[in-house]
Design a protein around this motif. Structure first.
Motif, mmCIF file in Angstrom:
data_model
loop_
_atom_site.group_PDB
_atom_site.id
_atom_site.type_symbol
_atom_site.label_atom_id
_atom_site.label_comp_id
_atom_site.label_asym_id
_atom_site.label_seq_id
_atom_site.Cartn_x
_atom_site.Cartn_y
_atom_site.Cartn_z
ATOM 1 N N THR A 119 49.735 56.704 62.986
ATOM 2 C CA THR A 119 48.507 56.097 62.479
ATOM 3 C C THR A 119 48.679 55.518 61.076
ATOM 4 N N ILE A 120 49.724 55.953 60.357
ATOM 5 C CA ILE A 120 49.930 55.407 59.012
ATOM 6 C C ILE A 120 51.127 54.472 58.936
ATOM 7 N N VAL A 121 51.824 54.291 60.058
ATOM 8 C CA VAL A 121 52.943 53.356 60.106
ATOM 9 C C VAL A 121 52.403 52.022 60.619
ATOM 10 N N HIS A 122 52.599 50.976 59.846
ATOM 11 C CA HIS A 122 52.093 49.661 60.212
ATOM 12 C C HIS A 122 53.058 48.953 61.151
ATOM 13 N N ASP A 123 52.551 47.989 61.878
ATOM 14 C CA ASP A 123 53.380 47.221 62.804
ATOM 15 C C ASP A 123 54.578 46.618 62.085
ATOM 16 N N GLY A 124 55.733 46.742 62.685
ATOM 17 C CA GLY A 124 56.946 46.164 62.117
ATOM 18 C C GLY A 124 57.569 46.980 61.007
ATOM 19 N N GLN A 125 56.953 48.069 60.627
ATOM 20 C CA GLN A 125 57.473 48.896 59.542
ATOM 21 C C GLN A 125 58.383 49.980 60.124
ATOM 22 N N ASP A 126 59.521 50.202 59.499
ATOM 23 C CA ASP A 126 60.442 51.242 59.922
ATOM 24 C C ASP A 126 59.898 52.601 59.491
ATOM 25 N N GLU A 127 59.818 53.531 60.426
ATOM 26 C CA GLU A 127 59.237 54.844 60.153
ATOM 27 C C GLU A 127 60.004 55.602 59.074
ATOM 28 N N VAL A 128 61.330 55.571 59.120
ATOM 29 C CA VAL A 128 62.139 56.287 58.126
ATOM 30 C C VAL A 128 61.921 55.693 56.735
ATOM 31 N N GLU A 129 61.899 54.364 56.624
ATOM 32 C CA GLU A 129 61.653 53.715 55.335
ATOM 33 C C GLU A 129 60.269 54.049 54.807
ATOM 34 N N MET A 130 59.276 54.097 55.684
ATOM 35 C CA MET A 130 57.914 54.427 55.267
ATOM 36 C C MET A 130 57.854 55.864 54.746
ATOM 37 N N VAL A 131 58.503 56.786 55.455
ATOM 38 C CA VAL A 131 58.513 58.184 55.022
ATOM 39 C C VAL A 131 59.228 58.309 53.681
ATOM 40 N N GLU A 132 60.357 57.631 53.529
ATOM 41 C CA GLU A 132 61.096 57.681 52.269
ATOM 42 C C GLU A 132 60.246 57.125 51.118
ATOM 43 N N HIS A 133 59.563 56.035 51.341
ATOM 44 C CA HIS A 133 58.695 55.437 50.319
ATOM 45 C C HIS A 133 57.578 56.407 49.938
ATOM 46 N N TYR A 134 56.978 57.044 50.919
ATOM 47 C CA TYR A 134 55.913 58.019 50.668
ATOM 48 C C TYR A 134 56.441 59.194 49.846
ATOM 49 N N VAL A 135 57.598 59.735 50.247
ATOM 50 C CA VAL A 135 58.172 60.895 49.568
ATOM 51 C C VAL A 135 58.511 60.570 48.111
ATOM 52 N N ILE A 136 59.137 59.428 47.878
ATOM 53 C CA ILE A 136 59.491 59.031 46.509
ATOM 54 C C ILE A 136 58.232 58.856 45.662
ATOM 55 N N GLY A 137 57.226 58.215 46.209
ATOM 56 C CA GLY A 137 55.958 58.045 45.480
ATOM 57 C C GLY A 137 55.299 59.375 45.182
ATOM 58 N N PRO A 140 49.968 76.013 57.757
ATOM 59 C CA PRO A 140 48.917 75.101 57.284
ATOM 60 C C PRO A 140 47.547 75.572 57.748
ATOM 61 N N VAL A 141 46.562 75.436 56.877
ATOM 62 C CA VAL A 141 45.198 75.843 57.196
ATOM 63 C C VAL A 141 44.562 74.819 58.128
ATOM 64 N N GLU A 142 44.758 73.564 57.839
ATOM 65 C CA GLU A 142 44.196 72.490 58.644
ATOM 66 C C GLU A 142 45.319 71.731 59.317
ATOM 67 N N THR A 143 44.983 71.144 60.443
ATOM 68 C CA THR A 143 45.974 70.349 61.146
ATOM 69 C C THR A 143 45.758 68.891 60.784
ATOM 70 N N PHE A 144 46.627 68.352 59.993
ATOM 71 C CA PHE A 144 46.646 66.930 59.661
ATOM 72 C C PHE A 144 48.068 66.628 59.227
ATOM 73 N N PRO A 145 48.462 65.364 59.189
ATOM 74 C CA PRO A 145 49.855 65.119 58.800
ATOM 75 C C PRO A 145 50.191 65.800 57.482
ATOM 76 N N ARG A 146 51.206 66.606 57.511
ATOM 77 C CA ARG A 146 51.652 67.352 56.341
ATOM 78 C C ARG A 146 53.154 67.199 56.292
ATOM 79 N N PHE A 147 53.667 66.906 55.116
ATOM 80 C CA PHE A 147 55.096 66.685 54.953
ATOM 81 C C PHE A 147 55.703 67.861 54.198
ATOM 82 N N TYR A 148 56.897 68.261 54.624
ATOM 83 C CA TYR A 148 57.684 69.270 53.934
ATOM 84 C C TYR A 148 59.017 68.629 53.593
ATOM 85 N N LEU A 149 59.496 68.848 52.379
ATOM 86 C CA LEU A 149 60.692 68.174 51.892
ATOM 87 C C LEU A 149 61.690 69.183 51.350
ATOM 88 N N VAL A 150 62.960 69.011 51.731
ATOM 89 C CA VAL A 150 64.064 69.762 51.133
ATOM 90 C C VAL A 150 65.095 68.738 50.690
#
Length: 115
Positions: free
Chosen positions: A27-45, A85-95
């Motif tokens: 739902t947060i990945v736009h058409d034509g956008q690479d999922e890995v690149e989007m996740v990396e951009h989100y994590v860095i931000g 997690p208390v609520e179920t919604f997209p949640r990211f964990y990073l190592v």
């Protein structure tokens, strides 16, 4: 609560995404956008916004050790088991894997960051 956990391997980290059927990552990945690149951009931000680390992408150190990635996934699984997690919604964990931008534990990984 049933959580679907997906792992995304970045060259410098392992990200786990806890999703549910109502609000999947797609739902947060736009058409034509690479999922890995989007996740990396989100994590860095996220890391910059919360002052975890200032990430200069050119200084990230690639780590392609499969054993370390497996251990990072297990570390995330243990973290989620002890901090569900208390609520179920997209949640990211990073190592982070062997990165000079954050404190590393003796195992070559950072602690688990929850986003």
């Amino acid at each position: 609560m049933q959580n679907n956990l997906r792992y995304i391997n970045l060259s410098w980290a392992v990200v786990a995404i806890c999703e549910d059927g109502i609000l999947p990552l797609s739902t947060i990945v736009h058409d034509g956008q690479d999922e890995v690149e989007m996740v990396e951009h989100y994590v860095i931000g996220y890391m910059a916004f919360w002052h975890i680390a200032f990430v200069d992408e050119s200084r990230l150190v690639p780590c392609h050790e499969d054993t370390l990635r497996t251990e990072a996934r297990q570390k995330i699984d243990r973290y989620i088991a002890s901090h569900p997690p208390v609520e179920t919604f997209p949640r990211f964990y990073l190592v982070l894997l062997r990165q000079p931008i954050a404190p590393m534990e003796p195992d070559g990984m950072s602690r688990v960051y929850q986003m």
